[in-house]
Design an enzyme around this catalytic site. Sequence first.
Site, PDB file in Angstrom:
ATOM      1  N   SER A 294      -9.570   1.773   3.305  1.00  0.00           N
ATOM      2  CA  SER A 294      -8.738   2.560   2.424  1.00  0.00           C
ATOM      3  C   SER A 294      -7.727   1.723   1.625  1.00  0.00           C
ATOM      4  CB  SER A 294      -7.981   3.619   3.224  1.00  0.00           C
ATOM      5  OG  SER A 294      -7.161   3.002   4.181  1.00  0.00           O
TER       6      SER A 294
ATOM      7  N   LYS B 238       0.849  -1.200   0.000  1.00  0.00           N
ATOM      8  CA  LYS B 238       0.000   0.000   0.000  1.00  0.00           C
ATOM      9  C   LYS B 238       0.877   1.239   0.000  1.00  0.00           C
ATOM     10  CE  LYS B 238      -3.840   1.890   2.792  1.00  0.00           C
ATOM     11  NZ  LYS B 238      -4.718   1.599   3.961  1.00  0.00           N
TER      12      LYS B 238
ATOM     13  N   SER C 155      -9.838  -0.607   7.443  1.00  0.00           N
ATOM     14  CA  SER C 155      -9.274  -0.421   6.104  1.00  0.00           C
ATOM     15  C   SER C 155      -8.575  -1.605   5.458  1.00  0.00           C
ATOM     16  CB  SER C 155      -8.314   0.778   6.113  1.00  0.00           C
ATOM     17  OG  SER C 155      -9.064   1.958   6.286  1.00  0.00           O
TER      18      SER C 155
END
Lengths: 469, 94, 469
Positions: A139, A64, A163
Site C-alpha cells: 500500500s 505516507k 506494504s
Amino acid sequence: MTELAQLTAAQAAEKIRAREVSADELWTLYRERAAADDLNAYMWVADEPDGGDGPLAGVPLAVKDLFCVEGVPSYAGSRILEGYRPPYTATSVSKLREAGAPVLGKTNMDEFAMGSSNENSGFGPVENPWDRERVPGGSSGGSAAAVAAGSAPWAIGTDTGGSIRQPAALCGIVGLKPTYGAVSRYGMIAFASSLDQCGPLTRDVTDAALLFRHMVGKDPCDSTSLEFPEDITLPSTESLDGVRFGVPPELTGEGIEDGVKAVFDETLKKIEGLGGKLEEVALPHSPHAIAAYYVIAPAEASANLSRYDGVRFGIREGNGDLLSMYEETRAAGFGAEVKRRIMLGTYALSSGYYEAYYGRAQRVRTKIADDFREAFAKVDLIVTPTSPTVAFKLGERTNDPWAMYLADACTVPMPLAGIPAISIPGGLADGLPVGIQLAGPAFSENRIFDAAYALEQAIGFEEGPWRDA
Amino acid sequence: MIDREQVLHVARLARLRLTDDEVERMSSELSTILDHIEKISELDLENVEPTSHVVEVENVLRADEPRESWPREQILEPAPDAADDGFRVPSPGQ
Amino acid sequence: MTRDPDRVYEPVIGLEIHVQLSTRTKMFCGCALSFGEEPNTRTCPICLGHPGVLPVINAEAVHYALMIGMALECEIADRSIFHRKQYFYPDNPKAYQISQYDVPICGAGQLDDVRIHRAHLEEDAAKLVHAGASGRIHSAEHSTVDFNRAGTPLVEIVTEPDLHEPKAAGEWLRLLRATLKRLGVSDVNMEEGSLRCDANVSLRHAGSATLGTKTELKNMNSFRFLERGIEAELKRQEAILRDGGEVEQETLHFDPQSGTLSSLRSKEEAHDYRYFPEPDLVGVAPTQAMLDRAREALPELPAARAGRFESELGLPADTAKLLAFRSELGDLYEEALSADGVDPKTLANWVTQESAAADVEPAALAKLVVMVSEKAVSAAAARQVLGVLASEGGDPAAIVEQQGLGAQGADELREIVDRAIAENGDAVEKIKAGKSQAIGAIVGAVMRETKGRADGGEVQSLIRQKLEL
C-alpha cells in the site's frame, strides 16, 4: 543540480553537515519536484521545511499519508477522512524531525493500507515511474514511486503484509519492514494492530539503515514497542563469508513468474560467490500464511475502522437518524476493498464463527512463527523473491481480490511472525525491477543490513528513474 | 457459502449500508475468499496456542500522573456537527 | 406451561456493579478525571479515539483492582489480558470498549454470603446529553456527546445469583459499598454515578435447581430504587408464570417515579460484541511487589470490623454487623466512641435504632448518650434532643437547658409521683384490685406534668415503691 539529485540521503546529510551543500538548496530541489509530481504520488506538499538540527538535517522526507502530522492533512488514502488535520503528530515522524529530517510531503497510498497496487486509494491510483501503465505496488505506493522517481530522497511507509517491501520491489528501491515493536506505532493510523510497522523506503541499504537508526526506540505511548537491544550500525562489509542463507521451497517455486525466478537464481549464485552458504529450509506452514493473514488483518481492521462513524472527525452523511448517520457515512467514505475487508473481518469475529476463523488463524500464526524459529536455528537469514511478479498493469487485478492478495505470498509470513525483512533490487525482468527479500530473526536488522549491503554491492543495480532525473 | 441474509446481517453489525448490487457482489466475492481461507481448516492445530500477542512483554503500565488535556476548540474543530460545547449527533432511540 | 396458582416461586437475583475508580487519571490516557467540569475539557486524542492513537494502562487502576479483588477474597489471575468489546453508540468513541473478557484480573471470590463470580477492569463511556425538554432520549432530536467521562477507569464486579430477596440485595450492595469506601478506591456515590448497579432477576420453582429465564434491570441509582425495581420485576415475572406464560429474556428500565418497567432491548436485538484480544495492550501479570503493595494497602474491612466490635466491645453479633456493614454508621459510631465515658453498647443501640442519629455530629451524639446514662435526661427527652441536633446541630446540654428537658432530681420526681397518686385514686383502686395496667394512667399523669422529661421506667418503679407493690 542534477548531481545534487543523485546524492543518496546519507551522502546529502554528510555534505550538508560539511557545508558543501546547503539545506535550502536541497529543500528547493525536492520541493519543486514533489509539487511537479504527475504520478499522483503526493497528497500534500509542504511549503517550508520543518526539521531541526541533527544527523539527518536538511534531507527532506516523504511521509505516507497514514502518519498523523499535526495540522497537516492526513487522510490514510480514504475519503472518509477527507479534511482531517490531526491534533497531534506520530512519534516516528517526531523522532525523524528531531533528527533533522524535514517533512517534504504526504504520499498517496491504498486506502487504510489495504492493497498491493495503490489502486485502492480514494484519491486515484499512483503510477509506477518505470512504466506509467503499471502499478507501483502497495500500500505504500506513493512513497515508493516518489523515491523511485527521484522526487524525494527517502520516505517512510508502513508494512502489514508487505506494504513496504512489495512496492519497493516493484519500483526498484530498498524497503525494510522492521521487527514488530521496534518502531512506535503511535500516530500511525491503524490497519492491523498486531502486524503494522513503520519502515524506510530508500535508494540504497545504507540510507535504510540510517533512517531506521533514528526511528527505533521504546515509546511510552505505544505499549507494544520495545527497546532495540543494539545500536543500529551502518553496513560496510562486502563479504558474506560464513553467512548461512535458507531457501524455502514453499516461497521460491510455484507461483513465481519466470523472469523473477531467473533474477532470484542469479542472486543465489552471487550469494555463493560472496562466500555465503545456501541451504534449503522448509517453512511448512507458509502456504497457509495468506489465508491466516486474510482472517487476522481484516478482523483487526474491522475493529480499528469502526471509529470512522461521522461523530468526531471526517465526513458525515445520513438523513438525520443515528443508524443512517453510521451507515451512510461509512458507505460513502469507504472504498470497495475496505468494505470487503471490514465485512470479512466482522464475519470472522462474529458470534459462532470466531473459533473457526480468528481462533484458527491465530494458531496458524503460532505455527508460522515456530517454522521461522526452527529455520533460524539452522540458518542466519532466509532469502526469497519479494514479489511473485514484476509490476503488473493498472486494472489487471482489480476484479479478482484473491489474485491481488496473492501478490503478498512471499511477504506475508514475516509480519505474522513479527520478524524483520528487507527488499533490495536484484535485477530486471523484461525491463522491470525484481526485488530480493532477506528475512532474519527478531532484532537481526544489523545482520540483515550487512548482508543486504554486500549483496547490493555485488549486484550493482544501477537502473532506475531517480538516477536520470 | 455466505448468502444474502448473512451479508445483510454482517453489514448491519459493521454499520455499512450496501446497495443491492454490492450485496450480491459481496456475497460472491466473500464466498470465494472464504473458500480460499478454508485452507486453514485442513491443518491439525490441536494443542497449539493462539498467538494473541507477538510481543512477549507484560506489565507495560503508566504512572497515574495527569497530563494537560487538549483545548476544547481544538478537539471540536474537526467535528462534522459541533454544538457550543460538544459533538452533536442524531438522538438514539428514535 | 400449565397454570398452577399454588406453585411457589423463589427469586434468584445476581448483581452486576460498575465502580468508577478514584484514580487521578483515566484508564488509558493521562487526562485528569472530571468532576462536573465544562463539557469536553478533559479529553485528548486518545480518549476521543482519534486515528492512530494507542491506549496505555494506568498502573494505579491495576493497583485498585487488585485491592478490590483481595477485599472480595477473589483469586487473582497470574496473567490477565484486555479484550475489545465492539458495539456502535455515540458514547463509545472507538466503537469498541477496551474491557476484559475470558481472562479477567480477578476470579471467584466471596463477600459475606454472596459469591463473587469475577471482577475486571474496563473503561467508561462518554455522556450523552439529550436536548429534548424532559431530558429523556425519546423526545430529543439531537443529543450532544461529552467525552469528559470517556475512559474513566471502571471495575466491574459480577456476583453469582446468590440473592433471593430484594431487601437482601439492597443490604448486600450496602455492604459492598461500605467495603469499597473503606478501601478508598472510589467515591461510590450512586447518585453521581460512581457506583452503578444492574440486577439479573429470575424466578425458579422453589426447591428446584433449574434457573428460570432471567431479565436484566439496568442502572438503578439508589438502594431503594434497586429494591423496588427488583420487587416490581419479580411481581411481573410471577404474574406471567402463574398465567402459564414464559418470561422473555430482555433488558429493562425501572422508572421509580411511576414504578413501571419498560423494555430497553430484547434478546433478538442483543449485541454481538465480537470480542477479541486487544492487540494494542500486553498482559498484566501482577508481580510479588504489586501483590504485596495491594495487600498492605487493605484497611480493616467490614467483616473484620464487625468481628472486632463483637470481641473487643462486646456488641451483639447483629448490632456489630449492622454498624460495620454500613460505612457511615460504623464511622459515626467509632468517632463517637472516642469521647469519654461513653458505653459502647448503649451508643451502639442509639446509632442503630434511632435514624436521626446518622445526621448528628459524633461528639454531640456521644455527649447525649452519656447524659442519658447519667440520668441527666430521660430517654424520651433525649430523643427530642436528638431530633434538634439532627436538624440544627448544637450542644446537647445547651438544648436540654434551653428547652427545659432536663430530668427531674429524684426528690422532685417523688413529689410529682406522690401528687399523681393522690390525684388518681380510681387508678390506685384498680391497681390494688389486681388490674396492673391501670398504672398507665398514673404514669401518664406524671409524664404529662414532667412534659415527658421523666424516664418512664423510673416513674413506674417509683409508683410501685410508693404503693408497695
